[in-house]
Each structure stands twice: as structure tokens, then as C-alpha cells.
Write a protein that holds these residues in place. Structure first.
Motif, mmCIF file in Angstrom:
data_model
loop_
_atom_site.group_PDB
_atom_site.id
_atom_site.type_symbol
_atom_site.label_atom_id
_atom_site.label_comp_id
_atom_site.label_asym_id
_atom_site.label_seq_id
_atom_site.Cartn_x
_atom_site.Cartn_y
_atom_site.Cartn_z
ATOM 1 N N ASP A 84 0.835 -1.191 0.000
ATOM 2 C CA ASP A 84 0.000 0.000 0.000
ATOM 3 C C ASP A 84 0.882 1.258 0.000
ATOM 4 O OD1 ASP A 84 -1.845 2.093 0.526
ATOM 5 O OD2 ASP A 84 -3.138 0.716 1.631
ATOM 6 N N LYS B 162 0.186 4.009 1.059
ATOM 7 C CA LYS B 162 -0.022 4.682 2.343
ATOM 8 C C LYS B 162 0.220 3.702 3.496
ATOM 9 C CE LYS B 162 -3.205 8.287 0.848
ATOM 10 N NZ LYS B 162 -2.364 9.415 1.308
ATOM 11 N N ARG B 163 1.254 2.881 3.370
ATOM 12 C CA ARG B 163 1.522 1.832 4.357
ATOM 13 C C ARG B 163 1.762 2.382 5.761
ATOM 14 N NH1 ARG B 163 6.040 2.195 1.068
ATOM 15 N NH2 ARG B 163 5.171 0.609 -0.292
ATOM 16 N N TYR C 88 -1.188 2.252 8.457
ATOM 17 C CA TYR C 88 -1.644 1.043 9.140
ATOM 18 C C TYR C 88 -1.217 0.998 10.599
ATOM 19 C CZ TYR C 88 -3.136 -0.870 4.657
ATOM 20 O OH TYR C 88 -3.788 -1.073 3.471
ATOM 21 N N ASN D 134 -6.101 4.749 3.488
ATOM 22 C CA ASN D 134 -5.296 3.720 2.825
ATOM 23 C C ASN D 134 -6.040 3.241 1.588
ATOM 24 O OD1 ASN D 134 -6.492 0.746 3.376
ATOM 25 N ND2 ASN D 134 -6.980 2.093 5.102
#
Length: 217
Positions: free
Chosen positions: A74, A76-77, A80, A142
Motif C-alpha cells: 500500500d 499509504k503503508r 496502518y 489507505n
């Protein structure tokens, strides 16, 4: 290897291992064919070989691997880490529901009298939506987990507003699903599908209007 086994997902791995052990222990006692699919009346309408009992642990393991893969790839990791408790909590609950389904199938296969699945599944799925509704407002921006429309992905404020709204809606929808068990058997799945459609369509429409409202401002 550390990406697959870590402190945050060990509970999900425990469910996978328990589900696999249940399948291994039950396999020698299963008939040649076991239930594979249920019709809208709750009756079995498709059977599979006894080996298909191992599909459920396999699905849980695939779910775990997918959860880690999505988190790694992702863009936008970094988000998480801000909602990892909710992220893995949802995966844990889904895995638990699969394991309960496995136990249900084994019980049916061995001739143990169990409740009609039409009364069981709305309760289990309803509980899942209750948890999802409670967790969704905490989902951060995300590309893999949450309500992903072009509007929520384009604007973090729209993402937050949509998930806060959808969280309340899904929580109420979870209760609605659970209460469908009090309806006549033929009406359960009709009402259930209507509820699911509302829970999917309404948040998508909300994201559009939220995006338009923010753009006007």
C-alpha cells in the motif's frame, strides 16, 4: 518471515492453527461427502469431498498473508500503524467466523443436530458488522481497507466523514441482521440482502455528497 509472524497478528495465526487441527482430527471421521454450499432455505444443495474441510484453514491462511501483503504494498503503508489494532481485530473476527463455519459443517457431516444455517449466519454476520461499525471510524487513509471510492481516496476529510457515518450505519445494520432471525424463514435472506445493499450503497452515495460539500467550501 518477520512480516508474516509478529505480535499484532499472532491471534489470527492461532485461529488458523486451531482450524487446521480441527480439520486434521475430524477428517478420518467424516463421510465421503460433506456439505459445501447451502441454499436460501438453509438446506444443503451442494456437496464436496471430505478433503474440502481443509479449504477453510487454507482460506484463513490466505487471509493472513493477504493482510500482510496489502499492508506492505500500500502506498499509504504508514497509515496502518495508526489503526493496526482495528485492522487485525477485523481479520481475527473474520477468521473466527470461518472456524465456526468449519465446526458447523463437521457437526452436520457427523449427523449432529444443529440449528438451521439461516438462523446462524445472520447472527454471525451481524456480529461482524457490529465490530466493523465500531472500528471503521478509526480506519486511517489507505488503499485496501475501508470504503474506497474515488471521493474517499481523493480527500482524507471525506474518508474520515464517510467512515464515521458508515460506522454508525453498519453498527445499526448489524443489529438489523441479527433481528432477521425472528422473521419467517423465507423472508430472512430477502431482508438480509436488502440490509447489505443499504450498507454498501448509502456510504458510497454519502462519500459523493461529502466530497461535493467540501469542494464548495
Amino acid at each position: 518471515m518477520k512480516k508474516l509472524f509478529h505480535q499484532e497478528n499472532y491471534k489470527v495465526w492461532m485461529i488458523a492453527i486451531i482450524a487446521l487441527l480441527i480439520a486434521v482430527i475430524a477428517y478420518p471421521f467424516l463421510p465421503e461427502e460433506i456439505p459445501l454450499h447451502f441454499g436460501t432455505n438453509g438446506e444443503v444443495d451442494r456437496y464436496g469431498g471430505a478433503w474440502t474441510i481443509f479449504l477453510i484453514p487454507a482460506v484463513i491462511i490466505i487471509l493472513i498473508i493477504s493482510a500482510e501483503l496489502f499492508r506492505v504494498i500500500d502506498p499509504k503503508r504508514q497509515s496502518y500503524a495508526k489503526f493496526s489494532r482495528q485492522y487485525y481485530g477485523v481479520h481475527f473476527l473474520i477468521s473466527l467466523l470461518f472456524m465456526l463455519l468449519e465446526i458447523y459443517i463437521i457437526a452436520m457431516s457427523m449427523g449432529i443436530e444443529v440449528t438451521n444455517i439461516n438462523h446462524l449466519m445472520p447472527i454471525l454476520v451481524g456480529i461482524l458488522f457490529l465490530v466493523l461499525g465500531n472500528s471503521m471510524p478509526k480506519f486511517k487513509h489507505n488503499y485496501f481497507c475501508g470504503i474506497k471510492t474515488c471521493y474517499t481516496l481523493a480527500n482524507e476529510d471525506v474518508w474520515f466523514m464517510t467512515h464515521r457515518f458508515a460506522g454508525k450505519l453498519w453498527f445499526l445494520g448489524g443489529f438489523g441482521m441479527i433481528f432477521t432471525v425472528f422473521l419467517p424463514t423465507k423472508a430472512i435472506w430477502i431482508v438480509f440482502i436488502i440490509i447489505v445493499a443499504i450498507l454498501i450503497i448509502v456510504p458510497v452515495l454519502y462519500s459523493y455528497f461529502a466530497y461535493q460539500r467540501i469542494n464548495k467550501k
